[in-house]
Design a protein around this motif. Structure first.
Motif, mmCIF file in Angstrom:
data_model
loop_
_atom_site.group_PDB
_atom_site.id
_atom_site.type_symbol
_atom_site.label_atom_id
_atom_site.label_comp_id
_atom_site.label_asym_id
_atom_site.label_seq_id
_atom_site.Cartn_x
_atom_site.Cartn_y
_atom_site.Cartn_z
ATOM 1 N N GLU A 135 0.732 -1.178 -0.001
ATOM 2 C CA GLU A 135 -0.145 0.027 0.025
ATOM 3 C C GLU A 135 0.946 1.262 0.012
ATOM 4 O OE1 GLU A 135 -2.340 -1.141 3.372
ATOM 5 O OE2 GLU A 135 -4.141 -1.156 2.157
ATOM 6 N N TRP A 136 1.942 1.190 0.841
ATOM 7 C CA TRP A 136 2.693 2.397 0.721
ATOM 8 C C TRP A 136 3.288 2.642 -0.666
ATOM 9 C CZ3 TRP A 136 7.571 4.346 -0.457
ATOM 10 C CH2 TRP A 136 8.116 5.443 0.179
ATOM 11 N N GLU A 137 3.859 1.778 -1.471
ATOM 12 C CA GLU A 137 4.499 1.876 -2.644
ATOM 13 C C GLU A 137 3.504 2.247 -3.628
ATOM 14 O OE1 GLU A 137 7.635 1.313 -3.727
ATOM 15 O OE2 GLU A 137 8.497 0.529 -2.081
ATOM 16 N N ILE A 138 2.414 1.749 -3.374
ATOM 17 C CA ILE A 138 1.252 2.065 -4.557
ATOM 18 C C ILE A 138 0.903 3.431 -4.476
ATOM 19 C CG2 ILE A 138 -1.183 1.621 -5.228
ATOM 20 C CD1 ILE A 138 -0.643 -1.146 -4.368
ATOM 21 N N ALA A 139 0.671 3.802 -3.021
ATOM 22 C CA ALA A 139 0.355 5.120 -2.565
ATOM 23 C C ALA A 139 1.215 6.196 -3.068
ATOM 24 C CB ALA A 139 0.180 5.431 -1.442
ATOM 25 N N ALA A 140 2.749 5.845 -3.087
ATOM 26 C CA ALA A 140 3.963 6.943 -3.777
ATOM 27 C C ALA A 140 3.922 6.696 -5.135
ATOM 28 C CB ALA A 140 5.076 6.382 -2.906
ATOM 29 N N GLY A 141 3.086 5.893 -5.938
ATOM 30 C CA GLY A 141 3.182 6.054 -7.224
ATOM 31 C C GLY A 141 4.265 5.121 -7.804
ATOM 32 N N HIS A 142 4.480 4.034 -7.108
ATOM 33 C CA HIS A 142 5.653 3.158 -7.391
ATOM 34 C C HIS A 142 5.163 1.864 -8.128
ATOM 35 C CE1 HIS A 142 8.381 5.182 -4.079
ATOM 36 N NE2 HIS A 142 8.138 6.201 -5.027
ATOM 37 N N TYR A 143 3.965 1.960 -8.424
ATOM 38 C CA TYR A 143 3.369 0.870 -9.142
ATOM 39 C C TYR A 143 2.532 1.152 -10.070
ATOM 40 C CZ TYR A 143 1.442 -3.882 -9.601
ATOM 41 O OH TYR A 143 1.102 -5.046 -10.001
ATOM 42 N N PRO A 144 3.206 1.885 -11.203
ATOM 43 C CA PRO A 144 2.266 2.359 -12.376
ATOM 44 C C PRO A 144 1.888 1.176 -13.607
ATOM 45 C CG PRO A 144 4.636 2.684 -12.669
ATOM 46 C CD PRO A 144 4.420 1.960 -11.563
ATOM 47 N N SER A 145 1.290 0.224 -12.793
ATOM 48 C CA SER A 145 0.790 -1.091 -13.524
ATOM 49 C C SER A 145 -0.369 -1.544 -13.278
ATOM 50 C CB SER A 145 1.970 -2.176 -13.171
ATOM 51 O OG SER A 145 1.602 -3.428 -13.893
ATOM 52 N N SER A 146 -1.067 -1.938 -14.283
ATOM 53 C CA SER A 146 -2.394 -2.690 -14.096
ATOM 54 C C SER A 146 -2.507 -3.999 -13.769
ATOM 55 C CB SER A 146 -3.238 -2.229 -15.346
ATOM 56 O OG SER A 146 -2.446 -2.873 -16.571
ATOM 57 N N GLY A 545 10.928 8.245 -16.541
ATOM 58 C CA GLY A 545 9.610 8.467 -16.088
ATOM 59 C C GLY A 545 8.675 7.353 -15.394
ATOM 60 N N TRP A 546 9.010 6.007 -15.579
ATOM 61 C CA TRP A 546 8.457 4.966 -14.769
ATOM 62 C C TRP A 546 8.911 4.874 -13.564
ATOM 63 C CZ3 TRP A 546 8.774 0.270 -12.639
ATOM 64 C CH2 TRP A 546 7.515 -0.709 -12.872
ATOM 65 N N ARG A 547 8.107 5.060 -12.534
ATOM 66 C CA ARG A 547 8.535 5.440 -11.166
ATOM 67 C C ARG A 547 8.808 4.124 -10.509
ATOM 68 N NH1 ARG A 547 7.056 10.778 -9.701
ATOM 69 N NH2 ARG A 547 6.885 12.000 -11.768
ATOM 70 N N GLY A 548 8.452 2.969 -10.862
ATOM 71 C CA GLY A 548 8.619 1.853 -10.266
ATOM 72 C C GLY A 548 10.048 1.283 -10.136
ATOM 73 N N ALA A 549 10.359 0.346 -9.344
ATOM 74 C CA ALA A 549 11.496 -0.232 -9.116
ATOM 75 C C ALA A 549 11.787 -1.669 -10.169
ATOM 76 C CB ALA A 549 11.762 -0.733 -7.705
ATOM 77 N N PHE A 550 12.666 -1.889 -10.692
ATOM 78 C CA PHE A 550 12.948 -3.006 -11.611
ATOM 79 C C PHE A 550 14.578 -3.266 -11.503
ATOM 80 C CE2 PHE A 550 13.548 0.935 -14.301
ATOM 81 C CZ PHE A 550 14.661 0.781 -14.715
ATOM 82 N N ALA A 551 14.625 -4.604 -11.958
ATOM 83 C CA ALA A 551 16.043 -5.401 -12.316
ATOM 84 C C ALA A 551 15.656 -5.983 -13.840
ATOM 85 C CB ALA A 551 16.535 -6.159 -11.409
ATOM 86 N N TYR A 552 16.230 -6.859 -14.077
ATOM 87 C CA TYR A 552 16.103 -7.621 -15.311
ATOM 88 C C TYR A 552 16.216 -9.121 -15.060
ATOM 89 C CZ TYR A 552 20.843 -7.795 -17.323
ATOM 90 O OH TYR A 552 22.171 -8.037 -17.458
ATOM 91 N N ARG A 553 15.670 -9.845 -15.979
ATOM 92 C CA ARG A 553 15.553 -11.402 -15.852
ATOM 93 C C ARG A 553 17.067 -12.090 -16.016
ATOM 94 N NH1 ARG A 553 10.796 -15.133 -18.062
ATOM 95 N NH2 ARG A 553 11.493 -17.308 -17.696
ATOM 96 N N TRP A 554 17.156 -13.265 -15.361
ATOM 97 C CA TRP A 554 18.479 -14.068 -15.479
ATOM 98 C C TRP A 554 18.191 -14.838 -16.396
ATOM 99 C CZ3 TRP A 554 22.630 -13.777 -11.895
ATOM 100 C CH2 TRP A 554 23.537 -14.873 -12.163
ATOM 101 N N GLU A 603 7.227 -9.722 -5.685
ATOM 102 C CA GLU A 603 7.819 -9.608 -7.095
ATOM 103 C C GLU A 603 7.401 -8.424 -8.104
ATOM 104 O OE1 GLU A 603 9.368 -13.908 -8.582
ATOM 105 O OE2 GLU A 603 7.444 -13.961 -7.882
ATOM 106 N N GLY A 604 6.047 -8.043 -7.735
ATOM 107 C CA GLY A 604 5.438 -6.987 -8.691
ATOM 108 C C GLY A 604 6.130 -5.663 -8.066
ATOM 109 N N LEU A 605 6.655 -5.556 -7.289
ATOM 110 C CA LEU A 605 7.050 -4.275 -6.868
ATOM 111 C C LEU A 605 8.735 -4.184 -7.124
ATOM 112 C CD1 LEU A 605 5.829 -3.647 -3.152
ATOM 113 C CD2 LEU A 605 4.887 -2.553 -5.252
ATOM 114 N N LEU A 606 9.264 -5.130 -7.617
ATOM 115 C CA LEU A 606 10.509 -5.058 -8.006
ATOM 116 C C LEU A 606 10.358 -5.727 -9.466
ATOM 117 C CD1 LEU A 606 13.557 -4.199 -7.978
ATOM 118 C CD2 LEU A 606 14.139 -6.574 -6.959
ATOM 119 N N LEU A 607 9.908 -5.302 -10.388
ATOM 120 C CA LEU A 607 9.574 -5.768 -11.808
ATOM 121 C C LEU A 607 10.894 -6.483 -12.249
ATOM 122 C CD1 LEU A 607 7.659 -6.128 -13.840
ATOM 123 C CD2 LEU A 607 8.190 -3.754 -15.166
ATOM 124 N N ARG A 608 10.736 -7.756 -12.984
ATOM 125 C CA ARG A 608 11.556 -8.126 -13.497
ATOM 126 C C ARG A 608 11.491 -8.268 -14.958
ATOM 127 N NH1 ARG A 608 11.360 -12.973 -10.903
ATOM 128 N NH2 ARG A 608 9.505 -13.659 -12.141
#
Length: 751
Positions: A135-146, A545-554, A603-608
């Protein structure tokens, strides 16, 4: 006779309907008696009668395997000793088969089970705390995903999401609603997707991304996610959607499905701040949030205390920000380097200057106020990873940079606002993390933990040093820091190694330290971390511009590779990761971090993201998608430095534009000891930096045993005939600094 009537038939000779003439049996019924005792075991199935709930007069009759018959068969077939063992194995196989079929076809995951028991749980937070983190991450705009929220969270109401556009939806009566919320309610601005193309007369180069534009990573995932999509097709969508296919758009027809870059336009939904932030986080699970099979606690660890989070930062679209750069989301590129400066960070910095929107084509007085310029911060650890810096380390670092021909060009005043060198101090950095500062010293002997394997550092070699000067603060110690030695081999050589000089002399401690450093830097300062074996290939405006956290796939695995890591400053996700790592040995290996987020359903908050965006050759190097490889086709990471002979015409003919166009960067996976341009292994930046070039040329000549060539003798005939991809990239970036060509967006460097 009455006592024997149980054993003898009185009315017939085996035939009850025919009377005996003399009233006596004609033979013993021992055979029939034995048959009566064992007739159940002769059948493979036995009837089983079960009561039916609510129906007293009827019972359910089902057939079950007959254990006695199975035992008899196996004993007869395999003997008295092996028969029971065969029966036991058969039962186990049958049970596992039923379980596997159920898991494959009757569960939402629809995956076959694995024979391995799996990794133990790493979870130290209760479900109620994980709800608050989401809820904190969503309220901060860090989950711009549907994308759906994990149903295991058990949220009773959907959170408000200021990073998603508001849209009206039909109201569902409460009796038809699911008791668990898996969606968020968008309250943000509408999205306008852009058709980006070069316009006449500026059609020779692609246009810069629009300031404040955002990459819709949901769309990117649809076109790029492995194994459904090919890297080749993903790169085409990426370059067409960003307008990188200038003068070469061959696709015809409506291309709305390939648009992934948008601008936020207009005000958001009229939701009050108190409603949007919801500081008390009232959503709770319907069941007991502390006890659930979905959230098994780490064995031997105590639950963390209820997580304490501050008020989430207010989400502001780019057009509503008071300044072009947002202090809550600074645009910092972080990179970590150990030892002497070489051509590897040199090329990373050159590619940064060549691709990012830094305003180098303008005077400082005429910079565009609407553009937020990123800054590249190179963190340098001057000595062995386990040794704290001395009192004069900062001055020695800058003296070394000035004297190093690979580093000194970036100290030029023209780059002072966009490139910065900082000294790495492990003690200072860990003390700057509130979640660690009071507890990490108790684990200093096992600080170098990678994937559960701890690199031991001798305790008797520890040096206690301050974050400022040696000996002034006994509490400010670095973990198990040994005194440097003048020689040695084996363990001592590993501890005192600085940099990786070959595949056999690999600086493992520095690599492990960098696994932790990237999370420390992103959590403390915000921004994006990149490994030093990274080359920028395009502007990252839309990713900022995309405010969420991410890394990438192994590669093929559903795990993280944190060679690229984006995290927000002081985020709830960061708090979770550091507290979880603290209870799991301070292990920040990407495979272990993958377990942290998976066990907690975060995992949805650290997008792969798909590795096509940052590591386009990886799948090919592991024998995937070789039927339709991207351009260039590198079947091994070494081919960047030594392009195969049958493919070596492509680098010189296609140049930078032919190298994974559409990807944001390229990760060449180590090879620190291989020069980018062996025939010109020096910084070739022109007369402005000629002194450093002469020093580097002399060093290269001395190492090769050649005579130092004069400038007049530097002829093309001495060059390699077929240039490798690494050499082509290096020379392209250097030509931009020399002023012989513009950058990839057609902008000329103005000194």
């Amino acid at each position: 006779m009455a006592s024997s009537s149980v054993y003898y038939q009185q009315n017939g000779n085996g035939y009850s309907d025919k009377p005996l003439y003399n009233g006596l049996p004609t033979h013993s019924t021992a055979v029939r008696e034995k048959w009566h005792r064992h007739h159940h075991t002769s059948s493979w199935l036995l009837p089983l009668s079960l009561p039916i709930p609510g129906v007293r007069t009827r019972r359910l009759r089902i057939m079950t395997p007959n254990p006695a018959r199975l035992h008899q068969f196996t004993v007869t077939r395999f003997g008295r000793r092996r028969g029971p063992l065969v029966l036991f194995i058969g039962v186990i196989v049958t049970v596992f088969t039923i379980f596997a079929l159920h898991k494959r076809f009757a569960t939402p995951e629809k995956n076959w089970p694995t024979l391995s028991p799996g990794d133990p749980s790493t979870l130290v937070y209760k479900r109620e705390d994980l709800q608050r983190i989401w809820e904190w991450e969503i309220a901060a705009g860090h989950y711009p995903s549907s994308q759906k929220l994990p149903k295991q969270l058990g949220l009773s109401a959907p959170p408000y999401n200021p990073a998603l556009p508001a849209k009206k939806s039909a109201t569902i009566p409460s009796r038809y609603r699911s008791p668990t919320a898996t969606d968020t309610i968008g309250t943000g601005s509408q999205r306008v997707y852009l058709d980006i193309q070069s316009k006449a007369p500026s059609v020779a180069y692609p246009p810069r991304p629009v300031s404040g534009s955002v990459a819709d990573l949901d769309v990117v995932m649809e076109h790029c996610e492995f194994p459904k999509k090919y890297v080749r097709d993903c790169l085409e969508v990426l370059r067409i959607g960003a307008g990188l296919d200038n003068q070469a758009r061959l696709r015809r027809g409506k291309m709305d499905d390939w648009k992934y870059v948008f601008l936020e336009d207009g005000p958001g939904d009229n939701v009050t701040d108190s409603d949007a932030i919801r500081p008390n986080y009232p959503h709770k699970a319907h069941a007991d949030s502390d006890v659930s099979s979905d959230f098994p606690k780490k064995r031997g660890a105590e639950w963390e205390l209820p997580i304490r989070l501050g008020t989430p930062p207010k989400y502001r679209p780019y057009n509503d920000q008071p300044a072009s750069c947002d202090d809550e989301n600074p645009r910092y590129f972080h990179m970590f380097w150990t030892g002497s400066f070489t051509d590897k960070p040199y090329l990373a910095l050159l590619s940064y200057l060549f691709t990012q929107n830094l305003g180098l084509h303008l005077d400082n007085e005429h910079l565009d106020p609407k553009v937020c310029r990123p800054k590249f911060i190179l963190w340098i650890s001057p000595g062995p990873a386990a040794v704290p810096p001395g009192p004069n380390a900062l001055r020695e670092m800058y003296d070394g940079l000035k004297a190093n021909p690979w580093a000194s060009p970036f100290l030029h005043p023209r780059f002072k606002d966009i490139i910065e060198f900082r000294l790495w101090n492990t003690t200072e950095q860990l003390d700057g993390i509130p979640e660690l500062k009071d507890e990490w010293r108790a684990m200093r002997e096992s600080l170098f933990n990678s994937g559960g394997f701890v690199e031991k550092v001798p305790v008797n070699a520890v040096q206690e040093q301050s974050t400022e000067t040696a000996g002034e603060d006994e509490d400010a110690t670095v973990a198990a820091a040994p005194a440097p030695t003048t020689g040695g081999s084996g363990h001592e050589d590993k501890v005192n190694r600085v940099g990786s000089k070959s595949a056999s002399e690999y600086d493992r401690l520095s690599v492990i330290l960098s696994d932790m450093a990237r999370f420390v830097l992103c959590h403390r300062f915000g921004g994006i971390y990149l490994d030093a074996d990274t080359i920028f290939l395009r502007d990252w405006e839309e990713l900022w511009g995309w405010r969420g956290a991410f890394a990438y796939r192994w590669s093929r695995l559903e795990k993280y590779n944190t060679a690229v890591l984006r995290m927000n400053k002081n985020s709830a996700l960061g708090t979770f990761l550091f507290r979880t790592a603290l209870k799991n040995g301070l292990d920040f290996h990407p495979m272990t971090v993958s377990r942290y987020t998976k066990d907690a359903y975060l995992e949805g908050l650290l997008l792969r993201l798909p590795d096509a965006l940052f590591d386009s050759a990886w799948l090919n190097t592991e024998y995937y998608q070789r039927d339709r490889p991207p351009q260039p086709y590198l079947a091994d990471f070494s081919h960047l430095f030594d392009t195969p002979r049958d493919l070596s015409a492509a680098p010189g003919a296609l140049g930078f534009d032919g190298f994974y166009k559409g990807a944001y960067s390229y990760h060449f996976h180590n090879f620190w000891w291989r020069p980018f341009d062996p025939s010109r292994n020096w910084p070739d930046l022109g007369e402005r930096f000629i002194n450093g070039e002469r020093i580097a040329r002399a060093t290269a000549a001395a190492e090769s045993g050649q005579i130092i060539p004069d400038q007049e003798d530097d002829v093309v005939g001495n060059d390699k005939r077929d240039l490798d991809w690494a050499a082509v990239l290096k020379r392209t970036f250097e030509a931009y600094i020399r002023g012989e060509r513009p950058n990839m967006y057609g902008e000329w460097l103005r000194w």
